[in-house]
Design a protein around this motif. Structure first.
Motif, PDB file in Angstrom:
ATOM      1  N   LYS A 148       0.834  -1.216   0.000  1.00  0.00           N
ATOM      2  CA  LYS A 148       0.000   0.000   0.000  1.00  0.00           C
ATOM      3  C   LYS A 148       0.862   1.257   0.000  1.00  0.00           C
ATOM      4  O   LYS A 148       0.561   2.227  -0.707  1.00  0.00           O
ATOM      5  CB  LYS A 148      -0.917  -0.001   1.221  1.00  0.00           C
ATOM      6  N   LYS A 149       1.942   1.248   0.774  1.00  0.00           N
ATOM      7  CA  LYS A 149       2.838   2.421   0.806  1.00  0.00           C
ATOM      8  C   LYS A 149       3.472   2.652  -0.557  1.00  0.00           C
ATOM      9  O   LYS A 149       3.546   3.788  -1.037  1.00  0.00           O
ATOM     10  CB  LYS A 149       3.927   2.207   1.863  1.00  0.00           C
ATOM     11  N   LEU A 150       3.948   1.586  -1.185  1.00  0.00           N
ATOM     12  CA  LEU A 150       4.553   1.716  -2.512  1.00  0.00           C
ATOM     13  C   LEU A 150       3.539   2.219  -3.534  1.00  0.00           C
ATOM     14  O   LEU A 150       3.853   3.053  -4.386  1.00  0.00           O
ATOM     15  CB  LEU A 150       5.127   0.373  -2.959  1.00  0.00           C
ATOM     16  N   PHE A 151       2.302   1.711  -3.430  1.00  0.00           N
ATOM     17  CA  PHE A 151       1.255   2.130  -4.354  1.00  0.00           C
ATOM     18  C   PHE A 151       0.959   3.620  -4.199  1.00  0.00           C
ATOM     19  O   PHE A 151       0.825   4.343  -5.188  1.00  0.00           O
ATOM     20  CB  PHE A 151      -0.008   1.301  -4.113  1.00  0.00           C
ATOM     21  N   LYS A 152       0.888   4.100  -2.962  1.00  0.00           N
ATOM     22  CA  LYS A 152       0.637   5.528  -2.726  1.00  0.00           C
ATOM     23  C   LYS A 152       1.778   6.382  -3.256  1.00  0.00           C
ATOM     24  O   LYS A 152       1.572   7.449  -3.823  1.00  0.00           O
ATOM     25  CB  LYS A 152       0.432   5.787  -1.235  1.00  0.00           C
ATOM     26  N   GLU A 153       3.013   5.913  -3.048  1.00  0.00           N
ATOM     27  CA  GLU A 153       4.161   6.655  -3.561  1.00  0.00           C
ATOM     28  C   GLU A 153       4.121   6.731  -5.079  1.00  0.00           C
ATOM     29  O   GLU A 153       4.415   7.772  -5.673  1.00  0.00           O
ATOM     30  CB  GLU A 153       5.463   6.001  -3.096  1.00  0.00           C
ATOM     31  N   MET A 154       3.748   5.630  -5.716  1.00  0.00           N
ATOM     32  CA  MET A 154       3.657   5.607  -7.179  1.00  0.00           C
ATOM     33  C   MET A 154       2.565   6.559  -7.670  1.00  0.00           C
ATOM     34  O   MET A 154       2.743   7.248  -8.672  1.00  0.00           O
ATOM     35  CB  MET A 154       3.380   4.190  -7.679  1.00  0.00           C
ATOM     36  N   GLN A 155       1.442   6.617  -6.961  1.00  0.00           N
ATOM     37  CA  GLN A 155       0.358   7.527  -7.345  1.00  0.00           C
ATOM     38  C   GLN A 155       0.804   8.976  -7.219  1.00  0.00           C
ATOM     39  O   GLN A 155       0.484   9.807  -8.057  1.00  0.00           O
ATOM     40  CB  GLN A 155      -0.865   7.282  -6.463  1.00  0.00           C
ATOM     41  N   GLN A 156       1.533   9.288  -6.162  1.00  0.00           N
ATOM     42  CA  GLN A 156       2.004  10.670  -5.975  1.00  0.00           C
ATOM     43  C   GLN A 156       3.014  11.048  -7.040  1.00  0.00           C
ATOM     44  O   GLN A 156       3.041  12.177  -7.518  1.00  0.00           O
ATOM     45  CB  GLN A 156       2.592  10.836  -4.572  1.00  0.00           C
ATOM     46  N   LEU A 157       3.872  10.106  -7.434  1.00  0.00           N
ATOM     47  CA  LEU A 157       4.833  10.380  -8.490  1.00  0.00           C
ATOM     48  C   LEU A 157       4.126  10.594  -9.828  1.00  0.00           C
ATOM     49  O   LEU A 157       4.553  11.419 -10.640  1.00  0.00           O
ATOM     50  CB  LEU A 157       5.849   9.244  -8.616  1.00  0.00           C
ATOM     51  N   ASP A 158       3.047   9.848 -10.070  1.00  0.00           N
ATOM     52  CA  ASP A 158       2.288  10.016 -11.311  1.00  0.00           C
ATOM     53  C   ASP A 158       1.585  11.371 -11.364  1.00  0.00           C
ATOM     54  O   ASP A 158       1.443  11.954 -12.444  1.00  0.00           O
ATOM     55  CB  ASP A 158       1.267   8.892 -11.478  1.00  0.00           C
ATOM     56  N   LYS A 159       1.143  11.863 -10.207  1.00  0.00           N
ATOM     57  CA  LYS A 159       0.460  13.153 -10.165  1.00  0.00           C
ATOM     58  C   LYS A 159       1.410  14.303 -10.446  1.00  0.00           C
ATOM     59  O   LYS A 159       1.028  15.327 -10.994  1.00  0.00           O
ATOM     60  CB  LYS A 159      -0.199  13.363  -8.797  1.00  0.00           C
ATOM     61  N   GLU A 160       2.649  14.124 -10.076  1.00  0.00           N
ATOM     62  CA  GLU A 160       3.635  15.211 -10.272  1.00  0.00           C
ATOM     63  C   GLU A 160       4.160  15.238 -11.662  1.00  0.00           C
ATOM     64  O   GLU A 160       4.043  15.351 -12.654  1.00  0.00           O
ATOM     65  CB  GLU A 160       4.826  15.038  -9.326  1.00  0.00           C
TER      66      GLU A 160
END
Length: 160
Positions: A148-160
């Motif tokens: 879940k932590k990795l998934f959230k980090e990936m989502q934040q990187l995609d938003k930027e």
């Protein structure tokens, strides 16, 4: 007489039907009854050593803990001693002496079996398997949290 029964009685004297909130059925008030110790494990599958009554010393003492007068004035706590091994069990799980006697004997039987058989005991094997299952469950929960932590980090990187 309980309060809902009192309301129902008062309304029946007047010849008026009691409101629905005043009528409670026994089924609504009763809790489901589960066997005390069989909910946790299957006792029938264990090959435990048999205890003879000659090897046991039984005492009835006053229990301790919360409960006020119900606990302080009644001798419903069972102290059971296995004379050959010296193992002592104290049981005060219910208010009934008979149930406490039965539970104390089951607990003592498990402890005596564990004392004499050691690692070959069914009780020991059962505890080991439950411990392994608990560790496996913790490991899986930890892995899911990391995912879940990795998934959230990936989502934040995609938003930027």
């Amino acid at each position: 007489m309980n309060v809902p029964g009192l309301f129902h009685f008062a309304f029946s004297l007047r010849g008026v039907q009691a409101p629905p909130w005043a009528v409670l059925r026994k089924q609504q008030l009763s809790l489901p009854s589960l066997p005390l110790l069989q909910a946790a494990r299957k006792r029938n599958s264990l090959n435990l050593l048999e205890l003879s009554e000659a090897e046991l010393e039984e005492q009835f003492v006053r229990g301790d803990g919360p409960g006020g007068q119900a606990t302080n004035k009644t001798n419903n706590c069972v102290v059971l001693k296995h004379i050959p091994s010296g193992i002592v069990v104290k049981c005060h799980q219910t208010r009934s002496v008979e149930k406490n006697r039965k539970i104390a004997r089951e607990i003592l039987q498990e402890k005596v079996d564990l004392f004499y058989k050691g690692e070959d005991s069914d009780v020991f094997k059962e505890r080991k398997t439950s411990e392994k299952q608990k560790q496996e469950k913790k490991r899986r929960a930890k892995e899911n949290l990391e995912r879940k932590k990795l998934f959230k980090e990936m989502q934040q990187l995609d938003k930027e």
